[in-house]
Design a protein around this motif. Structure first.
Motif, mmCIF file in Angstrom:
data_model
loop_
_atom_site.group_PDB
_atom_site.id
_atom_site.type_symbol
_atom_site.label_atom_id
_atom_site.label_comp_id
_atom_site.label_asym_id
_atom_site.label_seq_id
_atom_site.Cartn_x
_atom_site.Cartn_y
_atom_site.Cartn_z
ATOM 1 N N PHE A 28 0.726 -1.114 0.022
ATOM 2 C CA PHE A 28 0.087 -0.101 -0.156
ATOM 3 C C PHE A 28 0.767 1.126 0.093
ATOM 4 N N CYS A 29 1.907 1.243 0.793
ATOM 5 C CA CYS A 29 2.650 2.294 0.802
ATOM 6 C C CYS A 29 3.565 2.576 -0.263
ATOM 7 N N GLU A 30 3.975 1.484 -1.212
ATOM 8 C CA GLU A 30 4.709 1.765 -2.356
ATOM 9 C C GLU A 30 3.637 2.359 -3.433
ATOM 10 N N GLU A 31 2.351 1.786 -3.316
ATOM 11 C CA GLU A 31 1.536 2.366 -4.310
ATOM 12 C C GLU A 31 0.953 4.075 -3.798
ATOM 13 N N PHE A 32 0.708 4.246 -2.646
ATOM 14 C CA PHE A 32 0.331 5.543 -2.187
ATOM 15 C C PHE A 32 1.132 5.998 -1.156
ATOM 16 N N PRO A 33 2.342 6.559 -1.629
ATOM 17 C CA PRO A 33 3.407 7.046 -0.632
ATOM 18 C C PRO A 33 2.886 8.142 0.202
ATOM 19 N N ASP A 34 2.056 8.983 -0.376
ATOM 20 C CA ASP A 34 1.694 10.310 0.266
ATOM 21 C C ASP A 34 0.669 10.008 1.354
ATOM 22 N N GLU A 35 0.194 8.847 1.396
ATOM 23 C CA GLU A 35 -0.775 8.569 2.566
ATOM 24 C C GLU A 35 -0.078 7.620 3.536
ATOM 25 N N CYS A 36 1.188 7.452 3.459
ATOM 26 C CA CYS A 36 1.903 6.731 4.293
ATOM 27 C C CYS A 36 3.384 7.681 5.054
ATOM 28 N N VAL A 37 3.771 7.158 6.168
ATOM 29 C CA VAL A 37 4.661 7.855 6.700
ATOM 30 C C VAL A 37 5.780 7.003 7.385
ATOM 31 N N ASP A 38 7.203 7.344 7.567
ATOM 32 C CA ASP A 38 8.029 6.689 8.119
ATOM 33 C C ASP A 38 8.057 6.877 9.645
ATOM 34 N N VAL A 39 7.709 5.815 10.519
ATOM 35 C CA VAL A 39 7.449 6.104 11.897
ATOM 36 C C VAL A 39 8.664 6.625 12.604
ATOM 37 N N ARG A 40 9.727 6.431 11.986
ATOM 38 C CA ARG A 40 10.821 7.221 12.870
ATOM 39 C C ARG A 40 10.865 8.711 12.886
ATOM 40 N N GLU A 41 9.800 9.447 12.073
ATOM 41 C CA GLU A 41 9.934 10.834 12.125
ATOM 42 C C GLU A 41 9.269 11.237 13.234
ATOM 43 N N VAL A 42 8.655 10.382 14.275
ATOM 44 C CA VAL A 42 8.129 10.645 15.566
ATOM 45 C C VAL A 42 9.531 11.179 16.418
ATOM 46 N N LYS A 43 10.784 10.883 16.166
ATOM 47 C CA LYS A 43 11.669 11.480 16.691
ATOM 48 C C LYS A 43 11.899 13.081 16.527
ATOM 49 N N ASP A 44 11.362 13.351 15.581
ATOM 50 C CA ASP A 44 11.456 14.941 15.340
ATOM 51 C C ASP A 44 11.046 15.743 16.429
ATOM 52 N N TYR A 45 10.185 15.299 17.161
ATOM 53 C CA TYR A 45 9.254 15.856 18.190
ATOM 54 C C TYR A 45 10.128 15.791 19.489
ATOM 55 N N PHE A 46 10.929 14.603 19.938
ATOM 56 C CA PHE A 46 11.384 14.491 20.965
ATOM 57 C C PHE A 46 12.779 14.023 21.142
ATOM 58 N N TYR A 47 13.332 13.699 19.913
ATOM 59 C CA TYR A 47 14.957 13.043 19.997
ATOM 60 C C TYR A 47 15.700 14.581 19.700
ATOM 61 N N PHE A 48 16.670 14.756 20.650
ATOM 62 C CA PHE A 48 17.765 15.654 20.359
ATOM 63 C C PHE A 48 18.890 15.594 20.934
ATOM 64 N N ASN A 49 19.946 16.010 20.017
ATOM 65 C CA ASN A 49 21.229 15.972 20.373
ATOM 66 C C ASN A 49 21.792 16.738 21.792
ATOM 67 N N TYR A 50 22.957 16.221 22.136
ATOM 68 C CA TYR A 50 23.697 16.994 23.385
ATOM 69 C C TYR A 50 23.872 18.380 22.763
ATOM 70 N N GLY A 51 23.688 19.354 23.580
ATOM 71 C CA GLY A 51 24.160 20.577 23.270
ATOM 72 C C GLY A 51 22.752 21.596 23.001
ATOM 73 N N SER A 52 21.686 20.691 22.978
ATOM 74 C CA SER A 52 20.147 21.446 22.674
ATOM 75 C C SER A 52 19.664 21.932 24.017
ATOM 76 N N TRP A 53 19.277 23.198 23.876
ATOM 77 C CA TRP A 53 18.729 23.709 25.218
ATOM 78 C C TRP A 53 17.318 24.555 24.775
ATOM 79 N N TRP A 54 16.472 24.705 25.878
ATOM 80 C CA TRP A 54 15.189 25.722 25.624
ATOM 81 C C TRP A 54 15.167 26.533 26.925
#
Length: 226
Positions: A28-54
């Protein structure tokens, strides 16, 4: 001679009956790539490298909280990660992590309309463990994901919901994109009060509302190490 002719005829028959190779199936994801997502993108919200601060500032009191990374880990081949944030305001560690994916996920890809993974959050410091609970569902679809958990060890039921996803959301004087609004009725790590969190990919938490405490913490400065 007859035997040789029979063997030759049999081989010709086998070759003529040979089936064509099966056509590879398309996922399905090969046929309809726009309707799918790489689950590893969840890290964009919570995974950060050393040296990051807020740096966050509370609207009513003007109090500030500086947050920085103390430990961080990720498995680049999968969804697994763990990030430790330290708050100078309350002296607690806030740990975000996930434990895996649902069976629907194949080769890290799946439909956006399926709940692919859940992010967990814990709060504690040496000698004072507060609580742990779910805090985010991926892929974030407004109104689609509502998750209840609780009872037992935390003594109440929490309802976690992806309430909205904003294309643009302003905090103080900065405009953020693709901001996910997450509501919770009873947040275990915030004295079981209702909360609203706003998460932005590649930035993290940009705003937190503690409704019973009448506190609104806004992101006023940050530095992300890629």
């Amino acid at each position: 001679m007859k035997k040789l002719l029979l063997i030759f005829s049999f081989l010709l028959l086998l070759l003529s009956c040979k089936k064509d190779p099966p056509i590879p199936s398309i996922s399905f994801c090969e046929e309809f790539p726009d309707e799918c997502v790489d689950v590893r993108e969840v890290k964009d919200y919570f995974y950060f490298n050393y040296g990051s601060w807020w740096v966050y500032e509370e609207e009513n009191s003007g109090l500030r909280d500086s947050v920085y990374i103390t430990e961080t880990f990720t498995d680049k081949s999968s969804v697994l990660f763990e990030t430790w944030f330290y708050s100078t305001y309350d002296g607690y560690f806030y740990i975000y992590f996930t434990t895996g994916v649902r069976p629907e996920v194949k080769n890290n890809m799946a439909k956006k309309s399926e709940k692919l993974t859940t992010v967990y959050r814990s709060k504690g410091k040496p000698g004072d463990y507060v609580a742990e609970g779910e805090c985010f569902m991926f892929y974030p679809v407004p109104g689609l994901w509502t998750y209840s958990y609780g009872g037992g060890y935390i003594g109440f039921d929490n309802i976690l919901e992806i309430e909205d996803v904003f294309a643009d959301y302003m905090v103080i004087e900065e405009n953020f994109q693709k901001v996910v609004k997450v509501t919770e009725e009873h947040t275990a790590i915030e004295e079981s009060q209702p909360t609203i969190h706003y998460y932005c990919p590649n930035v993290g938490l940009i705003k937190k509302e503690l409704l019973d405490s009448n506190q609104i913490w806004n992101l006023v400065d940050y530095h992300i190490v890629k």
